[in-house]
Enzyme design. Structure first.
Site, PDB file in Angstrom:
ATOM      1  N   CYS A 246     -39.217 -24.101 -72.262  1.00 43.85           N
ATOM      2  CA  CYS A 246     -39.352 -23.393 -73.528  1.00 43.85           C
ATOM      3  C   CYS A 246     -39.213 -24.412 -74.661  1.00 43.85           C
ATOM      4  O   CYS A 246     -38.253 -25.192 -74.680  1.00 43.85           O
ATOM      5  CB  CYS A 246     -38.270 -22.326 -73.647  1.00 43.85           C
ATOM      6  SG  CYS A 246     -38.263 -21.474 -75.241  1.00 43.85           S
TER       7      CYS A 246
ATOM      8  N   CYS B 262     -35.772 -23.660 -76.699  1.00 42.42           N
ATOM      9  CA  CYS B 262     -34.412 -23.906 -76.205  1.00 42.42           C
ATOM     10  C   CYS B 262     -34.330 -24.873 -75.027  1.00 42.42           C
ATOM     11  O   CYS B 262     -33.242 -25.248 -74.620  1.00 42.42           O
ATOM     12  CB  CYS B 262     -33.742 -22.589 -75.827  1.00 42.42           C
ATOM     13  SG  CYS B 262     -34.443 -21.788 -74.363  1.00 42.42           S
TER      14      CYS B 262
ATOM     15  N   CYS C 132     -59.047 -18.298 -69.042  1.00 43.76           N
ATOM     16  CA  CYS C 132     -58.730 -17.436 -70.190  1.00 43.76           C
ATOM     17  C   CYS C 132     -58.547 -18.216 -71.493  1.00 43.76           C
ATOM     18  O   CYS C 132     -58.569 -17.629 -72.562  1.00 43.76           O
ATOM     19  CB  CYS C 132     -57.493 -16.591 -69.899  1.00 43.76           C
ATOM     20  SG  CYS C 132     -55.941 -17.507 -69.888  1.00 43.76           S
TER      21      CYS C 132
ATOM     22  N   CYS D 273     -38.889 -15.874 -73.460  1.00 44.88           N
ATOM     23  CA  CYS D 273     -37.863 -16.686 -72.810  1.00 44.88           C
ATOM     24  C   CYS D 273     -36.603 -15.841 -72.677  1.00 44.88           C
ATOM     25  O   CYS D 273     -36.153 -15.229 -73.650  1.00 44.88           O
ATOM     26  CB  CYS D 273     -37.587 -17.932 -73.657  1.00 44.88           C
ATOM     27  SG  CYS D 273     -36.208 -18.929 -73.056  1.00 44.88           S
TER      28      CYS D 273
ATOM     29  N   CYS E 150     -33.688 -17.593 -75.143  1.00 45.41           N
ATOM     30  CA  CYS E 150     -33.734 -17.556 -76.614  1.00 45.41           C
ATOM     31  C   CYS E 150     -34.622 -16.447 -77.155  1.00 45.41           C
ATOM     32  O   CYS E 150     -34.737 -16.300 -78.372  1.00 45.41           O
ATOM     33  CB  CYS E 150     -34.179 -18.901 -77.159  1.00 45.41           C
ATOM     34  SG  CYS E 150     -35.924 -19.306 -76.903  1.00 45.41           S
TER      35      CYS E 150
ATOM     36  N   HIS F  59     -41.158 -15.804 -78.074  1.00 43.08           N
ATOM     37  CA  HIS F  59     -42.421 -15.265 -77.563  1.00 43.08           C
ATOM     38  C   HIS F  59     -43.187 -16.386 -76.870  1.00 43.08           C
ATOM     39  O   HIS F  59     -43.395 -17.451 -77.435  1.00 43.08           O
ATOM     40  CB  HIS F  59     -43.245 -14.691 -78.711  1.00 43.08           C
ATOM     41  CG  HIS F  59     -44.639 -14.314 -78.326  1.00 43.08           C
ATOM     42  ND1 HIS F  59     -44.920 -13.154 -77.630  1.00 43.08           N
ATOM     43  CD2 HIS F  59     -45.819 -14.942 -78.520  1.00 43.08           C
ATOM     44  CE1 HIS F  59     -46.237 -13.089 -77.431  1.00 43.08           C
ATOM     45  NE2 HIS F  59     -46.805 -14.165 -77.963  1.00 43.08           N
TER      46      HIS F  59
ATOM     47  N   HIS G  35     -48.308 -13.388 -72.668  1.00 47.03           N
ATOM     48  CA  HIS G  35     -48.389 -12.085 -71.994  1.00 47.03           C
ATOM     49  C   HIS G  35     -48.617 -12.287 -70.505  1.00 47.03           C
ATOM     50  O   HIS G  35     -49.056 -13.353 -70.073  1.00 47.03           O
ATOM     51  CB  HIS G  35     -49.528 -11.254 -72.600  1.00 47.03           C
ATOM     52  CG  HIS G  35     -49.260 -10.875 -74.017  1.00 47.03           C
ATOM     53  ND1 HIS G  35     -49.607 -11.681 -75.070  1.00 47.03           N
ATOM     54  CD2 HIS G  35     -48.650  -9.792 -74.553  1.00 47.03           C
ATOM     55  CE1 HIS G  35     -49.221 -11.109 -76.203  1.00 47.03           C
ATOM     56  NE2 HIS G  35     -48.642  -9.951 -75.918  1.00 47.03           N
TER      57      HIS G  35
ATOM     58  N   ASP H 107     -53.936  -9.612 -62.950  1.00 44.49           N
ATOM     59  CA  ASP H 107     -55.218 -10.065 -62.413  1.00 44.49           C
ATOM     60  C   ASP H 107     -55.168 -11.519 -61.929  1.00 44.49           C
ATOM     61  O   ASP H 107     -56.166 -12.215 -61.914  1.00 44.49           O
ATOM     62  CB  ASP H 107     -56.329  -9.895 -63.452  1.00 44.49           C
ATOM     63  CG  ASP H 107     -56.073 -10.692 -64.730  1.00 44.49           C
ATOM     64  OD1 ASP H 107     -55.053 -11.404 -64.823  1.00 44.49           O
ATOM     65  OD2 ASP H 107     -56.898 -10.594 -65.657  1.00 44.49           O
TER      66      ASP H 107
ATOM     67  N   ARG I 283     -50.841 -13.112 -63.753  1.00 42.22           N
ATOM     68  CA  ARG I 283     -51.363 -14.189 -64.597  1.00 42.22           C
ATOM     69  C   ARG I 283     -50.494 -14.239 -65.846  1.00 42.22           C
ATOM     70  O   ARG I 283     -50.622 -13.431 -66.750  1.00 42.22           O
ATOM     71  CB  ARG I 283     -52.815 -13.950 -64.982  1.00 42.22           C
ATOM     72  CG  ARG I 283     -53.331 -14.988 -66.006  1.00 42.22           C
ATOM     73  CD  ARG I 283     -54.816 -14.858 -66.286  1.00 42.22           C
ATOM     74  NE  ARG I 283     -55.240 -13.524 -66.641  1.00 42.22           N
ATOM     75  CZ  ARG I 283     -55.478 -13.109 -67.893  1.00 42.22           C
ATOM     76  NH1 ARG I 283     -55.327 -13.919 -68.923  1.00 42.22           N
ATOM     77  NH2 ARG I 283     -55.872 -11.850 -68.105  1.00 42.22           N
TER      78      ARG I 283
ATOM     79  N   CYS J  66     -50.092 -15.698 -69.038  1.00 40.91           N
ATOM     80  CA  CYS J  66     -50.989 -16.326 -69.997  1.00 40.91           C
ATOM     81  C   CYS J  66     -50.110 -16.790 -71.162  1.00 40.91           C
ATOM     82  O   CYS J  66     -49.663 -15.970 -71.966  1.00 40.91           O
ATOM     83  CB  CYS J  66     -52.024 -15.290 -70.427  1.00 40.91           C
ATOM     84  SG  CYS J  66     -53.306 -15.900 -71.484  1.00 40.91           S
TER      85      CYS J  66
END
Length: 132
Positions: free
Chosen positions: A50, A53, A68, A98, A101, A104, A107, A111, A119, A121
């Site tokens: 991450c 952190c 993707c 995470c 912390c 974001h 997602h 699939d 997956r 992503c």
């Protein structure tokens, strides 16, 4: 939860420690442009942490080419990430954050390849890479 202490930084501290782009992705749930991230085509052996952190999130052995436009993984490290329902932007998705912390990351979708069918992503901006 992770084995380390959960992060307790204020939003002002996050703003001071992260670049503008890192802050937008990790703290404001932003998304980098497709195929723009430094880790999209990375195939080196190592671990992904991450960016907020330093918590270990993914191993390069679980990374694969999904097409993707973002780094994709079929599995996260045990208890390294949490998921949440995300209904923003007129879509119904599962957000990945995470566990330490709550930054974001991206997602997760159903699939992906075996053995998990997932997956993850993930935004490159949210990741730091350590080679082994």
């Amino acid at each position: 939860m992770s084995e380390t202490e959960p992060e307790t930084r204020s939003e002002q501290e996050w703003r001071e420690e992260l670049s503008d782009e890192e802050y937008e992705i990790l703290r404001e749930r932003g998304t980098e442009a497709r195929f723009s991230g430094e880790h999209v085509d990375r195939s080196d052996d190592g671990i992904y942490r991450c960016k907020g952190c330093g918590e270990v999130l993914f191993d390069s052995e679980t990374k694969y080419e999904s097409g993707c436009g973002w780094p994709s993984f079929y599995a996260a490290e045990n208890d390294a990430v949490d998921t949440r329902q995300d209904d923003r932007h007129g879509m119904s998705r599962i957000e990945v954050v995470c566990a330490n912390c709550e930054g974001h990351l991206g997602h997760v979708f159903d699939d992906g390849p075996e053995p998990t069918g997932k997956r993850f992503c993930i935004n490159s901006v949210a990741l730091a890479f350590d080679d082994e």
